[in-house]
Design an enzyme around this catalytic site. Sequence first.
Site, mmCIF file in Angstrom:
data_model
loop_
_atom_site.group_PDB
_atom_site.id
_atom_site.type_symbol
_atom_site.label_atom_id
_atom_site.label_comp_id
_atom_site.label_asym_id
_atom_site.label_seq_id
_atom_site.Cartn_x
_atom_site.Cartn_y
_atom_site.Cartn_z
ATOM 1 N N GLY A 40 33.193 33.590 41.966
ATOM 2 C CA GLY A 40 34.205 33.899 42.791
ATOM 3 C C GLY A 40 33.633 35.311 43.366
ATOM 4 O O GLY A 40 33.064 36.194 42.712
ATOM 5 N N GLN A 66 35.142 43.406 47.473
ATOM 6 C CA GLN A 66 33.986 43.737 46.689
ATOM 7 C C GLN A 66 32.779 44.220 47.411
ATOM 8 O O GLN A 66 31.624 44.638 46.921
ATOM 9 C CB GLN A 66 33.686 42.623 45.674
ATOM 10 N N CYS A 117 33.531 40.570 35.693
ATOM 11 C CA CYS A 117 33.580 40.869 36.834
ATOM 12 C C CYS A 117 32.461 41.469 37.452
ATOM 13 O O CYS A 117 31.786 42.189 37.067
ATOM 14 C CB CYS A 117 34.669 41.750 37.367
ATOM 15 N N LEU A 118 32.068 41.158 38.714
ATOM 16 C CA LEU A 118 30.737 41.449 39.384
ATOM 17 C C LEU A 118 30.690 42.977 39.633
ATOM 18 O O LEU A 118 29.822 43.825 39.772
ATOM 19 C CB LEU A 118 30.312 40.703 40.515
ATOM 20 N N HIS A 148 42.348 36.376 39.356
ATOM 21 C CA HIS A 148 41.331 37.452 39.169
ATOM 22 C C HIS A 148 40.905 38.189 40.645
ATOM 23 O O HIS A 148 41.142 39.228 41.092
ATOM 24 C CB HIS A 148 40.262 37.120 38.378
ATOM 25 N N GLU A 149 40.697 37.042 41.533
ATOM 26 C CA GLU A 149 39.965 37.264 42.787
ATOM 27 C C GLU A 149 41.176 37.929 43.788
ATOM 28 O O GLU A 149 40.858 38.755 44.284
ATOM 29 C CB GLU A 149 39.582 35.910 43.301
ATOM 30 N N HIS A 190 41.751 41.592 43.225
ATOM 31 C CA HIS A 190 40.815 42.471 44.097
ATOM 32 C C HIS A 190 41.311 42.797 45.582
ATOM 33 O O HIS A 190 40.992 43.928 45.828
ATOM 34 C CB HIS A 190 39.536 41.715 44.482
HETATM 35 NI NI NI Z 1 36.115 40.643 39.915
#
Ligand code: NI
Length: 179
Positions: free
Chosen positions: A46, A51, A99-100, A141-142, A145
């Site tokens: 995702g 981000q 997480c990216l 999680h998404e 952000h």
């Molecule tokens: Ni993340």
Amino acid sequence: MAIREILKMGHPLLLKRADEVTHFNGELRQLVADLWETMAQVNGAGLAATQIGELSRVVVFGGFVSPRYPDKPPIPTTVLINPVIEPQGAEQSEDWEGCLSVPGMRGWVPRYTAIRYSGFDEKGVAFSREVEGFHARVVQHECDHLDGVLYPHRMRDLTRLGFIQPDFPGGAPSESAAD
Ligand code: NI
């Protein structure tokens, strides 16, 4: 479409609250296309607009089979705009996330086990779903952000935050992760 740079923890934009989308227009479609292309490049589960430095309440996720829940239906390919999350009960579960924006690390994170989420797709059509488990985790999680929250902020035990390596219990990258 363009592959965009993914901001890393420490970048101030990752701590900002993103703004509601008010126009479902070409600019939004471009943003969504960039999110998909960027997510595919890094094999993510995702990605949130924050981000890639865009403070709009837009997340994309899904379109893959969860390695943790191979017997469950895969998370559908989803664009979720202006999301609202309603926990279904107080129960929480803990699991490893990555997480990216926190590359190379895993942490043990509590999330609501079951949620209802609602919002709009990229055409402005409203929808909602009731989900649990990994699907619910990814959405929480998404959407975090979009409020400037990264998974380490949710952790209760920072001894369970570490770099991916063979002797770290969250080590196998294929076993967990949210984006
Ligand atoms: Ni993340």
